[in-house]
Every structure is written in C-alpha cells, then in structure tokens.
Design an enzyme around this catalytic site. Structure first.
Site, PDB file in Angstrom:
ATOM      1  N   GLY A 192       0.724  -1.170   0.016  1.00 48.78           N
ATOM      2  CA  GLY A 192       0.196  -0.071  -0.001  1.00 48.78           C
ATOM      3  C   GLY A 192       0.987   1.118  -0.011  1.00 48.78           C
ATOM      4  N   SER A 232       7.458 -11.560  -4.139  1.00 52.71           N
ATOM      5  CA  SER A 232       6.424 -11.361  -5.161  1.00 52.71           C
ATOM      6  C   SER A 232       6.878 -10.359  -6.293  1.00 52.71           C
ATOM      7  CB  SER A 232       4.798 -11.322  -4.832  1.00 52.71           C
ATOM      8  OG  SER A 232       5.025  -9.927  -4.178  1.00 52.71           O
ATOM      9  N   THR A 239      -0.537  -4.974  -7.664  1.00 55.14           N
ATOM     10  CA  THR A 239      -1.048  -3.755  -7.976  1.00 55.14           C
ATOM     11  C   THR A 239      -0.258  -2.341  -7.796  1.00 55.14           C
ATOM     12  OG1 THR A 239      -1.844  -3.512  -5.796  1.00 55.14           O
ATOM     13  CG2 THR A 239      -3.371  -4.649  -7.317  1.00 55.14           C
ATOM     14  N   ASP A 254     -10.421  -6.867  -2.181  1.00 56.06           N
ATOM     15  CA  ASP A 254      -9.498  -7.152  -1.147  1.00 56.06           C
ATOM     16  C   ASP A 254     -10.050  -8.139  -0.024  1.00 56.06           C
ATOM     17  OD1 ASP A 254      -7.159  -5.704  -1.297  1.00 56.06           O
ATOM     18  OD2 ASP A 254      -8.084  -3.836  -0.703  1.00 56.06           O
ATOM     19  N   LYS A 275      -3.429   0.627   2.315  1.00 55.43           N
ATOM     20  CA  LYS A 275      -4.208  -0.434   2.286  1.00 55.43           C
ATOM     21  C   LYS A 275      -4.872  -0.645   3.749  1.00 55.43           C
ATOM     22  CE  LYS A 275      -2.310  -3.964  -0.927  1.00 55.43           C
ATOM     23  NZ  LYS A 275      -1.918  -4.979  -1.205  1.00 55.43           N
TER      24      LYS A 275
END
Length: 503
Positions: free
Chosen positions: A180, A206, A210, A268, A300
């Site tokens: 986020g 990863s 997004t 989410d 987030k």
C-alpha cells in the site's frame, strides 16, 4: 486416455495467443467434435496429450482460422500440455467439480471445514476452475467473510498443495509488508542485515500485483531472481540468504492463481491476504516472521483498529501453523524513500546499503526498525537493542558486503539506470505539503510504465511537511517512450489537486 477418446483426436495448432495463466482451447463450431459432444463456447473441457492433460475453457471459432480437425491452443495451454504444432491431442468433457458445492454453501453463510477448503484449493491448483468460478470463490471470501478457523484451514490447504522447503537451521527468519505504500523497499536492506548477523533468511518475494514494483521486480534490476529450489538452497548455504521470485519455486501455487483474478476484480479479502502471506512463509520454511502493517489514509489499512484486528488474526493463524509472528504498525501516510518503480527503488536501496550521504533516511530507519525486531525475535540480541545492532551492521559496511555477495551468488550484479524520457513536475504555488495520495501516486508511476519498463517511474521529492516555493520540483516522471510520459502527465494534471495537497 487417448484411446478412450480416439474419436475426438485433433491436431494442435499454435495461434500465438497470450491468455496469461488461463488455458484456452479453440475449436471450429462446425467441427465433428463440437457437434457430437455438444460443446459450446465457455464449456470447460479436458485436453489430453500422451500422459498429460489440462482443463481448458473452450472458445468457439466461426471462421477459417482453424480447420475442422484442428484444436487451437493458447500459449499457456501449449506450455502446460507440452505440445508442439500439429501434435495429436484429444478432448473430452470435464467431470462435475464437487468442490463447487462448498462455494455455494459459503454463499449461504455456511462455515467451511479445513477438508472442504482443501478440496477447493486442490481443484484450483489442478486447473479445474475457470476464472468465473475463481471469482465466485474470491467474492464469497472477500471482506471479513472468512472466520479465523477458515483462514487457518485455507492457509494449511495452500501450503499442502505446493512444495515445502526444509532448512537445517533451527531458526529461519522472514519478513513481509502487506503493501500500500509506494517505494517501501525495505526487504533487500533487512535481508542483508539479518544475513550479515549470521541468521538464515531465505526470502521469496512477489512481483508487482497492484503496485509499481514488487521486491522481485526491484531485485531483478540488479540480479537474477528466477532460481529453482536447488539453486536457491545453494545460495542460502553460501550466504545465509537469498532474494528470489516466489513464483519460480512453486510455493503455495494456488496463491499465484488467486492473486491474478483478485487483481482483475480489485477485491480485497482480509482472510485471503493472511492465508496468502503465511502460506508462502510456511512453504518457504520460515519459523519467525515480522509483518509490517503501514497505516494511513490512502494505504491498504486505513486505521489502527483495522490494524489491530489484522494483528490478532496474523498471530492466531501463525500459532496454528507453528510460525512465531510479530506485527508492527508503521506510518503509512506517505511514500517511503524517493524512488517509485523497480530501478528507482533499487537506487534507494543501494544508497542506504552504501551509506551514501543523500540516501533516504525514512527508508533506512524503517529497515532498521524491522531488522531490529527480527534480531530481537531471534533471541540473538537483547530486547530494545535490536535497532542499534542492525545500525551497526549497516553502517560498518557488513550489510552492503552481504548484499553484493548474495547478488553474485545469484548470478550477477548490475547497477540500475534511468528511463530515456523524463519530465519535472513543478509546484504552481507556495506552501507546505499537507497530504499525499499514495494510491494515485502509485497509479501515476504505473502509467509511466512501471514495472513493465523497469527504469520507468517517479523520483518523489515532496514528503509531508516540506516547505514549497512556486516553481520547485515536486517529483520527476521517467518513461521509456514519449507517449507513456505524456499519458502519465495527463493523468497527473487531471488529479493534481488530490495527489499532492499544498497549503
């Protein structure tokens, strides 16, 4: 299997169609197979080749693209089935998927058992679910619809359906940020400090989901990240650590499938996120994990109450799968460091590791906080002295030496560079920066090309509290083409009053 369906034998045809992770098969509407089997568009069918088989979604062709005895396969389907052009393949109906009944039960607010969740995940990994069915599972799991027991069951199922790495070290450390915040690239710094301290910390990270960059995207600018498990073990044996892309080592493979669809849906799911994080940590062999939870208006997690709820669930699920979890609530009100995008974030990382005078202090301090907590969690240092110990390892050059050794062990080291096109964004008035929209800033970096173009992104120099004079540079946008640069700037000028507020 081919003999059983011999009358449905077709010739494979390479069409060069990229469907990302989804298996697609293309058949002529007037082919004998379509007519006799009653296949229609979007039917889920099984495609066989030798001893291999995949489940694929049927697209029906009403043109001369294919002959009636040909089966066109997407690039992903051909790869998974290991077929070449004109190889024989056979097709058959997919048997009913029993685990879909569990998803329907969840729609009616039934609580799923660990066994039911395991059946769902097994079918997902086997490729039996279409994107529509995956979307249904993600939808019923979204928000707070999963109980803590269901999150535990989901986590265990996701671990069980992939590889699990075992290490000789009694303690295996790890860390994760739930995301986020643009530019929050603490991982390479933390891993280098912890490995320099003599602890084992094999890090699987990863790629971007997004954001304008994932840790694997940033590391790939500097070194190889696509290592298999054996190569990964060699690097860890030499240097106590690695920094690799998790997708290359097949840990918790269901997670990679679910992330693809959840990204498209922009859903989410708190439970899915916890299961995603901890299943990968467990599969990677971690015993002690620090979770960074940034809290901010455009992060987030928006408030501390939500953060505390997450902490409770992370710790409970961790306990159930034998991982010691420590969560940190950190500042999520603004970007971390200056770079937003793989190469620009790599520059920040190197600046901190090299103890350069102009390195971003916020990135350094956040990395030292996390590394300090990991050191204390290991019992290697006394409580309260972790950050100072971490600072010592950073400032005496030990962490940088370890980082370079890890990169070399993984195959190479390269200095990051800038994209070819750049534009400074100038303040139109004087004042003080009072708010930053992290989400819009991340979108701006993505519109500039990050992370697909590793050198693209934003160099951000306007943190909260900065005194601005009209004409000052707020940030610089980098892109690999003039078109991408203009596209990003068009978005900025439409959203500038919300993106950075100056009062």
């Amino acid at each position: 299997m081919e003999n059983l369906h011999a009358h449905n034998t077709l010739r494979s045809k390479y069409l060069g169609i990229d469907t990302y992770r989804e298996n697609i098969v293309y058949l002529r509407a007037d082919s004998p197979v379509c007519r006799c089997e009653g296949f229609t568009a979007l039917t889920r069918i099984v495609v066989h080749h030798g001893e291999s088989s995949i489940v694929a979604t049927l697209n029906v062709v009403h043109s001369e693209l294919l002959d009636t005895d040909e089966a066109g396969l997407s690039m992903e389907a051909m790869k998974r089935l290991s077929v070449g052009d004109s190889d024989p393949v056979t097709v058959s109906h997919l048997e009913p998927i029993g685990s879909l009944s569990h998803i329907r039960a969840k729609m009616h607010r039934y609580t799923l058992t660990e066994q039911q969740l395991c059946e769902i995940i097994e079918d997902i990994v086997a490729g039996k679910y279409s994107n529509v069915e995956l979307a249904a599972f993600l939808s019923v799991s979204s928000g707070n619809n999963l109980t803590t027991d269901e999150i535990v069951g989901l986590t265990k199922a996701m671990v069980a359906t992939g590889q699990e790495i075992r290490w000789r070290a009694p303690m295996v450390m790890d860390k994760h940020c739930i995301g986020g915040l643009p530019g929050n690239r603490t991982t390479p710094i933390v891993i280098s400090i912890i490995a320099a301290a003599g602890l084992t910390i094999p890090k699987t990270s990863s790629r971007s989901i997004t954001s304008p960059a994932g840790t694997a995207d940033t590391m790939e600018v500097m070194t190889n990240v696509e290592l298999d498990i054996e190569r990964m073990k060699e690097v860890v044996s030499r240097e106590n650590a690695c920094l690799v892309w998790g997708g290359a080592v097949s840990l918790s493979p269901a997670d990679d499938v679910l992330i693809t669809v959840s990204k498209a849906l922009d859903i989410d799911s708190e439970g899915q996120m916890i299961a995603s994080v901890l299943s990968k940590k467990k599969a990677a062999g971690a015993t002690h994990v620090v979770i960074d939870i940034p809290v901010g208006r455009t992060a987030k997690v928006r408030d501390r109450e939500h953060a505390r709820s997450l902490i409770s669930k992370f710790e409970k699920v961790g306990h159930e799968i034998d991982i010691i979890v420590k969560c940190l609530i950190t500042d999520g009100s603004q970007p971390v460091g200056r770079g937003i995008g793989p190469a620009l974030e790599a520059m920040d990382v190197l600046g901190v590791l090299r103890n350069e005078g102009g390195a971003p202090t916020d990135l350094k301090n956040r990395a030292l906080l996390i590394a300090g907590v990991l050191l204390e969690l290991s019992g290697k240092v006394e409580k309260g002295s972790g950050a100072n110990t971490a600072a010592g390892l950073l400032e005496d050059g030990s962490a940088y030496s370890k980082f370079m050794a890890i990169c070399e062990a993984q195959g190479r080291f390269m200095e990051p560079g800038f994209a070819a096109f750049r534009r400074d964004v100038i303040a139109l008035k004087s004042g003080t920066v009072i708010s930053i929209d992290c989400r819009r800033l991340a979108k701006l970096a993505k519109l500039a090309g990050a992370p697909t173009s590793p050198n693209a992104g934003i160099l951000f120099v306007s943190p909260l509290g900065r005194k601005i004079t009209g004409g000052d540079v707020l940030f610089t946008v980098y892109a690999e083409s003039q078109g991408e640069l203009e596209y990003a700037l068009h978005y900025y000028y439409k959203n500038q009053s919300n993106l950075i507020q100056i009062l």
